[in-house]
Scaffold this motif. Structure first.
Motif, short mmCIF file in Angstrom:
data_model
loop_
_atom_site.label_atom_id
_atom_site.label_comp_id
_atom_site.label_asym_id
_atom_site.label_seq_id
_atom_site.Cartn_x
_atom_site.Cartn_y
_atom_site.Cartn_z
N CYS A 148 -72.99 -47.13 -14.17
CA CYS A 148 -73.35 -48.13 -13.15
C CYS A 148 -74.66 -47.74 -12.49
O CYS A 148 -75.13 -46.60 -12.61
CB CYS A 148 -72.23 -48.28 -12.13
N GLN A 149 -75.25 -48.67 -11.74
CA GLN A 149 -76.57 -48.43 -11.14
C GLN A 149 -76.52 -47.32 -10.09
O GLN A 149 -77.52 -46.61 -9.90
CB GLN A 149 -77.11 -49.72 -10.52
N VAL A 150 -75.38 -47.14 -9.44
CA VAL A 150 -75.27 -46.07 -8.46
C VAL A 150 -75.24 -44.71 -9.15
O VAL A 150 -75.95 -43.78 -8.77
CB VAL A 150 -74.01 -46.26 -7.58
N CYS A 151 -74.42 -44.60 -10.19
CA CYS A 151 -74.30 -43.33 -10.89
C CYS A 151 -75.58 -42.95 -11.64
O CYS A 151 -75.84 -41.76 -11.86
CB CYS A 151 -73.11 -43.38 -11.85
N LYS A 152 -76.38 -43.93 -12.01
CA LYS A 152 -77.64 -43.67 -12.72
C LYS A 152 -78.83 -43.55 -11.76
O LYS A 152 -79.94 -43.24 -12.18
CB LYS A 152 -77.91 -44.78 -13.73
N SER A 153 -78.59 -43.78 -10.47
CA SER A 153 -79.67 -43.77 -9.49
C SER A 153 -80.32 -42.40 -9.38
O SER A 153 -79.66 -41.36 -9.47
CB SER A 153 -79.12 -44.19 -8.12
N LEU A 154 -81.63 -42.39 -9.15
CA LEU A 154 -82.38 -41.16 -8.93
C LEU A 154 -82.51 -40.82 -7.44
O LEU A 154 -83.04 -39.78 -7.09
CB LEU A 154 -83.76 -41.27 -9.57
N ASP A 155 -82.04 -41.72 -6.58
CA ASP A 155 -82.07 -41.49 -5.13
C ASP A 155 -81.06 -40.39 -4.79
O ASP A 155 -79.87 -40.52 -5.08
CB ASP A 155 -81.72 -42.79 -4.41
N PHE A 156 -81.52 -39.32 -4.15
CA PHE A 156 -80.62 -38.19 -3.84
C PHE A 156 -79.46 -38.63 -2.95
O PHE A 156 -78.40 -38.00 -2.95
CB PHE A 156 -81.41 -37.06 -3.17
N ARG A 157 -79.63 -39.70 -2.20
CA ARG A 157 -78.57 -40.14 -1.30
C ARG A 157 -77.40 -40.78 -2.06
O ARG A 157 -76.33 -40.98 -1.50
CB ARG A 157 -79.13 -41.14 -0.28
N ASN A 158 -77.60 -41.09 -3.34
CA ASN A 158 -76.52 -41.62 -4.17
C ASN A 158 -75.83 -40.54 -4.99
O ASN A 158 -75.01 -40.84 -5.85
CB ASN A 158 -77.06 -42.70 -5.11
N LYS A 159 -76.15 -39.29 -4.70
CA LYS A 159 -75.49 -38.16 -5.39
C LYS A 159 -74.61 -37.46 -4.35
O LYS A 159 -75.11 -36.83 -3.42
CB LYS A 159 -76.52 -37.22 -5.98
N ARG A 160 -73.30 -37.59 -4.53
CA ARG A 160 -72.38 -37.18 -3.48
C ARG A 160 -71.34 -36.18 -3.98
O ARG A 160 -70.57 -36.49 -4.89
CB ARG A 160 -71.67 -38.42 -2.91
N PHE A 161 -71.32 -35.00 -3.36
CA PHE A 161 -70.22 -34.06 -3.56
C PHE A 161 -68.98 -34.59 -2.86
O PHE A 161 -69.05 -35.52 -2.04
CB PHE A 161 -70.57 -32.69 -2.99
N ARG A 162 -67.83 -33.95 -3.13
CA ARG A 162 -66.60 -34.33 -2.46
C ARG A 162 -66.71 -34.07 -0.96
O ARG A 162 -67.41 -33.15 -0.51
CB ARG A 162 -65.41 -33.57 -3.08
N THR A 163 -65.98 -34.85 -0.17
CA THR A 163 -66.19 -34.92 1.27
C THR A 163 -65.87 -33.62 2.00
O THR A 163 -64.79 -33.05 1.85
CB THR A 163 -65.33 -36.06 1.87
N SER A 164 -66.81 -33.18 2.82
CA SER A 164 -66.65 -32.00 3.65
C SER A 164 -67.79 -31.96 4.66
O SER A 164 -68.86 -32.53 4.42
CB SER A 164 -66.66 -30.73 2.79
N ILE A 165 -67.55 -31.28 5.79
CA ILE A 165 -68.63 -31.05 6.76
C ILE A 165 -68.61 -29.60 7.21
O ILE A 165 -67.57 -28.93 7.14
CB ILE A 165 -68.54 -31.97 8.01
N HIS A 166 -69.75 -29.14 7.68
CA HIS A 166 -69.87 -27.83 8.32
C HIS A 166 -70.23 -28.06 9.78
O HIS A 166 -71.09 -28.89 10.10
CB HIS A 166 -70.96 -26.99 7.65
#
Length: 254
Positions: free
Chosen positions: A21-39
């Motif tokens: 899909c266009q999201v998974c093929k996107s080169l925008d770093f904001r569309n590359k997401r690890f599993r949810t977590s915060i520090h």
């Protein structure tokens, strides 16, 4: 307080294996997401919420060299599967890692990581100190934390509030009692999976509605699926005061 989004993706992460899909093929770093977590870094205390499968890379990418404790929202694997990688913190800090969770969460961790709790431990296994929490406020190294009970379909999940910052992931129901605990929140993080209806997560529209009820000055959405759409396009559709989070986003709260 400094908040770093270590991961903002759903259980499969983004891109999804084998997806074109266009999201998974996107080169925008904001569309590359690890599993949810915060520090969270609060008055020198370093905390992580959830240790998903990407925990090792998240720690390396964020340059986190000290960790005082781990808070678990619930027991699903995309929130617990990286626990083994706390070992370097055991070695460098020379102490057990405090992990905080409901009884059912800690019981699940004891089952899935039985080698950690074995009477005859293999050398080098993680060293943890399991600390049971419930819906009552508690403290970690002097930092006050308020649990926020929510539902993930029928599964109880805990969000957490520290000061004027509140974090809720994996939810599709927030009770009136929990809404009261969120009153006065200035920065809210809330899950928004996709636009289509889902059995256990807020949709984008539902998350917007909940965010408006809570009325934080700024709301960031997390736990995002590739089905939601491209980051820049969805972000542009959102009301003022609401935005999509992305991996690496840092917030500083006074």
């Amino acid at each position: 307080m400094k908040v770093t989004f270590l991961g903002t993706g759903t259980s499969q992460g983004v891109p999804v294996i084998g997806c074109d899909c266009q999201v998974c093929k996107s080169l925008d770093f904001r569309n590359k997401r690890f599993r949810t977590s915060i520090h969270l870094e609060v008055d020198g205390v370093s905390l992580v919420v959830d240790t998903g499968p990407d925990f090792r890379m998240q720690m390396l990418r964020a340059g986190i060299k000290k960790l005082d404790g781990v808070l678990f929202t619930h027991e699903h694997k995309d929130h617990t599967a990286g626990l083994d990688d706390i070992r370097p913190f055991n070695f460098s800090q020379q102490k057990d890692m405090p992990i905080f969770g409901r009884r059912q969460v800690l019981d699940q961790i004891r089952q899935e990581y039985s080698y950690i709790f074995s009477d005859k431990k293999y050398p080098g296994v993680p060293q943890v100190d399991c600390i049971e929490i419930d819906e009552n406020p508690f403290h970690i190294n002097g930092i006050a934390i308020i649990p926020i009970p929510v539902l993930h379909y029928k599964l109880p999940v805990l969000g957490f509030r520290i000061g004027d910052f509140s974090y809720i992931t994996d939810a599709n129901f927030i009770s009136d009692e929990s809404m009261k605990l969120l009153e006065g929140t200035e920065i809210l993080v809330l899950n928004a999976l996709q636009k289509e209806s889902h059995i256990s997560h807020f949709t984008l529209e539902e998350a917007v509605q909940e965010a408006r009820k809570i009325g934080a000055k700024k709301t960031y959405f997390t736990h995002i699926s590739h089905r939601l759409g491209l980051h820049d396009q969805i972000d542009a559709e959102l009301p003022e005061g609401i935005a999509l989070a992305y991996d690496g986003l840092e917030l500083t709260l006074s």
